[in-house]
Motif scaffolding. Structure first.
Motif, PDB file in Angstrom:
ATOM      1  N   LEU A  77       0.856  -1.177   0.000  1.00  0.00           N
ATOM      2  CA  LEU A  77       0.000   0.000   0.000  1.00  0.00           C
ATOM      3  C   LEU A  77       0.892   1.227   0.000  1.00  0.00           C
ATOM      4  N   VAL A  78       0.478   2.279  -0.665  1.00  0.00           N
ATOM      5  CA  VAL A  78       1.184   3.552  -0.583  1.00  0.00           C
ATOM      6  C   VAL A  78       0.277   4.476   0.219  1.00  0.00           C
ATOM      7  N   LEU A  79       0.716   4.774   1.450  1.00  0.00           N
ATOM      8  CA  LEU A  79      -0.079   5.586   2.357  1.00  0.00           C
ATOM      9  C   LEU A  79       0.536   6.981   2.472  1.00  0.00           C
ATOM     10  N   ASN A  81       2.656  10.242   3.437  1.00  0.00           N
ATOM     11  CA  ASN A  81       4.098  10.452   3.650  1.00  0.00           C
ATOM     12  C   ASN A  81       4.953   9.350   3.031  1.00  0.00           C
ATOM     13  N   ASP A  82       4.518   8.786   1.908  1.00  0.00           N
ATOM     14  CA  ASP A  82       5.260   7.740   1.200  1.00  0.00           C
ATOM     15  C   ASP A  82       5.546   6.513   2.067  1.00  0.00           C
ATOM     16  N   TYR A  83       4.680   6.240   3.035  1.00  0.00           N
ATOM     17  CA  TYR A  83       4.794   5.054   3.887  1.00  0.00           C
ATOM     18  C   TYR A  83       4.196   3.879   3.126  1.00  0.00           C
ATOM     19  N   MET A  84       4.987   2.809   2.950  1.00  0.00           N
ATOM     20  CA  MET A  84       4.546   1.660   2.171  1.00  0.00           C
ATOM     21  C   MET A  84       4.650   0.371   2.975  1.00  0.00           C
ATOM     22  N   PRO A  85       3.569  -0.056   3.640  1.00  0.00           N
ATOM     23  CA  PRO A  85       3.574  -1.383   4.258  1.00  0.00           C
ATOM     24  C   PRO A  85       3.421  -2.430   3.159  1.00  0.00           C
ATOM     25  N   MET A  86       4.138  -3.546   3.323  1.00  0.00           N
ATOM     26  CA  MET A  86       4.149  -4.567   2.279  1.00  0.00           C
ATOM     27  C   MET A  86       4.062  -5.970   2.873  1.00  0.00           C
ATOM     28  N   LEU A  87       3.550  -6.861   2.070  1.00  0.00           N
ATOM     29  CA  LEU A  87       3.545  -8.285   2.369  1.00  0.00           C
ATOM     30  C   LEU A  87       4.411  -8.941   1.300  1.00  0.00           C
ATOM     31  N   TRP A  88       5.440  -9.652   1.738  1.00  0.00           N
ATOM     32  CA  TRP A  88       6.321 -10.352   0.811  1.00  0.00           C
ATOM     33  C   TRP A  88       6.084 -11.849   0.938  1.00  0.00           C
ATOM     34  N   GLU A  89       5.866 -12.521  -0.188  1.00  0.00           N
ATOM     35  CA  GLU A  89       5.877 -13.982  -0.204  1.00  0.00           C
ATOM     36  C   GLU A  89       7.268 -14.383  -0.666  1.00  0.00           C
ATOM     37  N   THR A  90       7.955 -15.157   0.165  1.00  0.00           N
ATOM     38  CA  THR A  90       9.320 -15.541  -0.139  1.00  0.00           C
ATOM     39  C   THR A  90       9.465 -17.057  -0.120  1.00  0.00           C
ATOM     40  N   PHE A  91      10.614 -17.516  -0.591  1.00  0.00           N
ATOM     41  CA  PHE A  91      10.934 -18.941  -0.515  1.00  0.00           C
ATOM     42  C   PHE A  91      12.425 -19.096  -0.278  1.00  0.00           C
ATOM     43  N   ARG A  92      12.756 -20.158   0.446  1.00  0.00           N
ATOM     44  CA  ARG A  92      14.166 -20.490   0.662  1.00  0.00           C
ATOM     45  C   ARG A  92      14.623 -21.330  -0.516  1.00  0.00           C
ATOM     46  N   TYR A 105       8.095  -2.830   5.647  1.00  0.00           N
ATOM     47  CA  TYR A 105       7.673  -1.502   5.211  1.00  0.00           C
ATOM     48  C   TYR A 105       8.892  -0.697   4.800  1.00  0.00           C
ATOM     49  N   GLN A 106       8.621   0.342   4.044  1.00  0.00           N
ATOM     50  CA  GLN A 106       9.654   1.326   3.761  1.00  0.00           C
ATOM     51  C   GLN A 106       8.979   2.674   3.616  1.00  0.00           C
ATOM     52  N   ARG A 107       9.757   3.728   3.829  1.00  0.00           N
ATOM     53  CA  ARG A 107       9.281   5.100   3.681  1.00  0.00           C
ATOM     54  C   ARG A 107      10.093   5.734   2.551  1.00  0.00           C
ATOM     55  N   GLY A 108       9.411   6.071   1.470  1.00  0.00           N
ATOM     56  CA  GLY A 108      10.112   6.599   0.306  1.00  0.00           C
ATOM     57  C   GLY A 108      11.056   5.560  -0.261  1.00  0.00           C
ATOM     58  N   ARG A 109      12.254   6.002  -0.637  1.00  0.00           N
ATOM     59  CA  ARG A 109      13.254   5.083  -1.183  1.00  0.00           C
ATOM     60  C   ARG A 109      14.112   4.427  -0.108  1.00  0.00           C
ATOM     61  N   SER A 110      13.920   4.807   1.129  1.00  0.00           N
ATOM     62  CA  SER A 110      14.774   4.302   2.200  1.00  0.00           C
ATOM     63  C   SER A 110      14.430   2.852   2.565  1.00  0.00           C
ATOM     64  N   PRO A 111      15.411   1.958   2.523  1.00  0.00           N
ATOM     65  CA  PRO A 111      15.165   0.569   2.894  1.00  0.00           C
ATOM     66  C   PRO A 111      15.243   0.324   4.406  1.00  0.00           C
ATOM     67  N   ALA A 126      -6.258  -5.664   6.266  1.00  0.00           N
ATOM     68  CA  ALA A 126      -7.260  -6.334   5.430  1.00  0.00           C
ATOM     69  C   ALA A 126      -7.044  -6.003   3.952  1.00  0.00           C
ATOM     70  N   LYS A 127      -6.753  -4.750   3.660  1.00  0.00           N
ATOM     71  CA  LYS A 127      -6.524  -4.335   2.275  1.00  0.00           C
ATOM     72  C   LYS A 127      -5.252  -4.971   1.722  1.00  0.00           C
ATOM     73  N   LEU A 128      -4.204  -5.033   2.528  1.00  0.00           N
ATOM     74  CA  LEU A 128      -2.941  -5.631   2.118  1.00  0.00           C
ATOM     75  C   LEU A 128      -3.114  -7.117   1.818  1.00  0.00           C
ATOM     76  N   LEU A 129      -3.859  -7.827   2.659  1.00  0.00           N
ATOM     77  CA  LEU A 129      -4.109  -9.255   2.429  1.00  0.00           C
ATOM     78  C   LEU A 129      -4.943  -9.467   1.163  1.00  0.00           C
ATOM     79  N   ALA A 130      -5.906  -8.589   0.919  1.00  0.00           N
ATOM     80  CA  ALA A 130      -6.722  -8.695  -0.297  1.00  0.00           C
ATOM     81  C   ALA A 130      -5.867  -8.449  -1.547  1.00  0.00           C
TER      82      ALA A 130
END
Length: 145
Positions: A77-79, A81-92, A105-111, A126-130
């Protein structure tokens, strides 16, 4: 902070960021390319020079584990002040069929926030999961064909 690299899960090649995309880092890639694309999942899997579609963003597993992790999906989501909460699906790499979910999450370009805990309002979760479910559906349809 984890070092994020493009890595081929087939041949192990690690091309530079600018060879694969228009960004120099994970933070810039998410902010400048992935989020503006509407979180286009095709941007997360690229063709390697070995000819396979197996180039993913990867990083070392935390806490000294020797295994590597790659990112299969990122929904966010882009909320304000450029706040971006994220859900990552990863694999080993050792067990690529097992899916791991990581909230970042990240804010702007900052990791910086990629290593911190994510706190969300319930409506944003709920929106992120959808969004994650809708991002996975095209991949699930291709796998069932």
């Amino acid at each position: 902070m984890a070092k994020y690299v493009w890595q081929c899960t087939s041949c192990g090649d690690r091309p530079s960021w600018l060879t694969v995309c228009n960004s120099r880092s994970i933070g810039a890639f998410i902010f400048d390319e992935l989020a503006p694309s509407g979180w286009d999942q095709k941007l997360l899997r690229r063709r390697c020079k070995c000819g396979r579609q197996s180039l993913y963003i990867g990083y070392k597993a935390p806490r000294g584990d020797a295994d590597r992790i790659s990112i299969r999906h990122i929904s966010g989501l882009v909320l304000e002040n450029d706040y971006m909460p994220m859900l990552w699906e990863t694999f080993r790499h050792a067990s690529p069929k097992v899916k791991w979910i990581d909230f970042k999450y990240q804010r702007g370009r900052s990791p910086w926030g990629l290593t911190k805990h994510l706190v969300l309002k319930q409506m944003h979760l709920a929106k992120l999961l959808a969004m994650y479910e809708s991002a996975r559906k095209p991949a699930m349809r291709r796998a069932n064909v």
